[in-house]
Design a protein around this motif. Sequence first.
Motif, PDB file in Angstrom:
ATOM      1  N   VAL A 181       0.850  -1.190   0.000  1.00 55.20           N
ATOM      2  CA  VAL A 181       0.000   0.000   0.000  1.00 55.20           C
ATOM      3  C   VAL A 181       0.881   1.233   0.000  1.00 55.20           C
ATOM      4  O   VAL A 181       1.771   1.357   0.824  1.00 55.20           O
ATOM      5  N   THR A 182       0.652   2.109  -0.985  1.00 53.65           N
ATOM      6  CA  THR A 182       1.502   3.301  -1.042  1.00 53.65           C
ATOM      7  C   THR A 182       0.693   4.574  -0.840  1.00 53.65           C
ATOM      8  O   THR A 182       1.241   5.655  -0.770  1.00 53.65           O
ATOM      9  N   ASP A 183      -0.649   4.418  -0.701  1.00 56.78           N
ATOM     10  CA  ASP A 183      -1.512   5.581  -0.458  1.00 56.78           C
ATOM     11  C   ASP A 183      -1.292   5.990   0.999  1.00 56.78           C
ATOM     12  O   ASP A 183      -1.669   5.273   1.931  1.00 56.78           O
ATOM     13  N   THR A 184      -0.635   7.163   1.221  1.00 52.92           N
ATOM     14  CA  THR A 184      -0.251   7.528   2.599  1.00 52.92           C
ATOM     15  C   THR A 184      -1.487   7.728   3.469  1.00 52.92           C
ATOM     16  O   THR A 184      -1.456   7.439   4.665  1.00 52.92           O
ATOM     17  N   GLY A 185      -2.593   8.198   2.866  1.00 54.54           N
ATOM     18  CA  GLY A 185      -3.849   8.357   3.630  1.00 54.54           C
ATOM     19  C   GLY A 185      -4.262   7.016   4.212  1.00 54.54           C
ATOM     20  O   GLY A 185      -4.567   6.914   5.415  1.00 54.54           O
ATOM     21  N   ALA A 186      -4.231   5.997   3.378  1.00 53.89           N
ATOM     22  CA  ALA A 186      -4.653   4.662   3.810  1.00 53.89           C
ATOM     23  C   ALA A 186      -3.716   4.127   4.883  1.00 53.89           C
ATOM     24  O   ALA A 186      -4.150   3.506   5.858  1.00 53.89           O
ATOM     25  N   ILE A 187      -2.421   4.398   4.710  1.00 54.18           N
ATOM     26  CA  ILE A 187      -1.455   3.920   5.705  1.00 54.18           C
ATOM     27  C   ILE A 187      -1.703   4.607   7.047  1.00 54.18           C
ATOM     28  O   ILE A 187      -1.753   3.956   8.097  1.00 54.18           O
ATOM     29  N   GLU A 188      -1.934   5.937   7.012  1.00 54.62           N
ATOM     30  CA  GLU A 188      -2.184   6.668   8.263  1.00 54.62           C
ATOM     31  C   GLU A 188      -3.448   6.174   8.963  1.00 54.62           C
ATOM     32  O   GLU A 188      -3.469   6.010  10.185  1.00 54.62           O
ATOM     33  N   ALA A 189      -4.489   5.913   8.162  1.00 55.07           N
ATOM     34  CA  ALA A 189      -5.744   5.410   8.741  1.00 55.07           C
ATOM     35  C   ALA A 189      -5.496   4.067   9.424  1.00 55.07           C
ATOM     36  O   ALA A 189      -5.990   3.822  10.537  1.00 55.07           O
ATOM     37  N   ALA A 190      -4.687   3.212   8.787  1.00 58.20           N
ATOM     38  CA  ALA A 190      -4.407   1.897   9.351  1.00 58.20           C
ATOM     39  C   ALA A 190      -3.640   2.029  10.661  1.00 58.20           C
ATOM     40  O   ALA A 190      -3.938   1.353  11.649  1.00 58.20           O
ATOM     41  N   ILE A 191      -2.691   2.960  10.682  1.00 57.15           N
ATOM     42  CA  ILE A 191      -1.904   3.179  11.913  1.00 57.15           C
ATOM     43  C   ILE A 191      -2.821   3.657  13.036  1.00 57.15           C
ATOM     44  O   ILE A 191      -2.769   3.146  14.160  1.00 57.15           O
TER      45      ILE A 191
END
Length: 449
Positions: A420-430
């Motif tokens: 996953v490279t979509d930073t929004g998605a990564i932040e949401a997951a964190i």
Amino acid sequence: MGIQGATGEWEIVIGCEVHAQIVSKAKLFSGAPTDFGAEPNTQVSLVDAAMPGMLPVINGECVRQAVRTGLGLKAEINRVSIFDRKNYFYPDLPAGYQISQWTHPIVGKGEVLLDLPDGKTRTVGITRLHLEQDAGKSLHDQHPNQTYVDLNRAGVALMEIVSEPDLRGSEEVGAYLRKLRSILRYLGTCDGNMEEGSMRCDVNVSVRRPGEPYGTRCEIKNVNSVRFAMQAVEYEARRQVDLLEDGGTIRQETRLFDSAKGETRPMRSKEEAHDYRYFPDPDLLPLRLSEDCVEELRAALPELPDDKKERFITEYSLQPYDAGVLVAEQENAAYYEKVAKGRDPKLAANWVIGELFGALNKKGVPVTASPVSAEDLGGLVDLIADDTISGRIAKDVFAEMVETGKPAAAIVEEKGLRQVTDTGAIEAAIAQVLAGEAEKVADYKGGNR
Ligand code: ADP
Ligand code: MG
């Protein structure tokens, strides 16, 4: 490259005589077939058996193959050449002579470019190429106290390719034999199969002090692998240096390489007493080639390794060494070009050379039997290029591709390896993970690190 002896530096000087069996359905002077491994004495015409009154008839295809090879070696093509009889007795030579070319070979001076490990190249001179017949084979292992003769090979067309004494060590001998083999295979004039004996090498070795005239050479006969040729040079050069440093002299002689012991030793002197009494074969007229014929063959030559390498360097911006590795075999080069098409050529080269060749080596199969097709490797490179997977994950995916033969995309989906490279998605997951660990987060923030 040289040898460090007890009394200082020595230079190794080597010239090779390569016998290359011509790819041709029929023999040089008869219509008998040439397939390898046939039942003994099933591929023997009356000419090959030297029956009285039989006359040799030149096989035009073998001549064209020799000319094509000469052109591939950037050599002079001699428009007139002469067949000679080389007389000697051997049970597997029923005529008592071998038809060869002596004073007027079909091909004169040429050259081979060596690709050295540091990416540099060096030119090795070709002295000549001549056509000759192979002899039959004595079989000593069929009966405890008798020798059998198999004439299947008798009369098969060979090219003897003689190099100048331009090679300077075992590495260069290896590079030379590999390059020559590559050129022959591109041309389709010899399959280069050293195990089956369709390419054999006599290695001439001498040593000298740097800058001095050439020393006396010994000829190591019939070496049948690149590795053995390199080992034979190492052993023989060391032997000569030790002998000279002990105050001895080198006797010019013919030696054998014993691959089990890794050493060379003299052949019985009877076998090397040469008195061939060459003379022009009265059964064969001088061979004349028209300019048209030579030019037609020249025009039809394939792109050869050196040209392909140059093209790979300019077209794909590859390092010379990598380009050299990719073009050594035509099939490898074609595979690479499929992977590189429309993709990052350097990334493609890294995957083909680093991963694919590694995997093929381990499996011991050529690229034509690769478990991963060029299309599928291209698919994997695409997944790296568009960030679907990382280069590290790609190695695992590749290993799976080699095992299962499945395309990369299917493996990535199946195993959920999509990166996953979509930073929004990564932040949401964190945020989600942290929310589930509220206590620990509070602990941490409270200074309990
Ligand atoms: P012959 O006809 O006896 O076989 P050639 O002069 O044709 O001898 O040479 C055969 C091979 O030996 C050639 O490949 C040549 O380069 C090589 N050669 C000649 N002199 C030397 C030397 N001093 N050291 C190493 N190789 C040599
Ligand atoms: Mg010779």
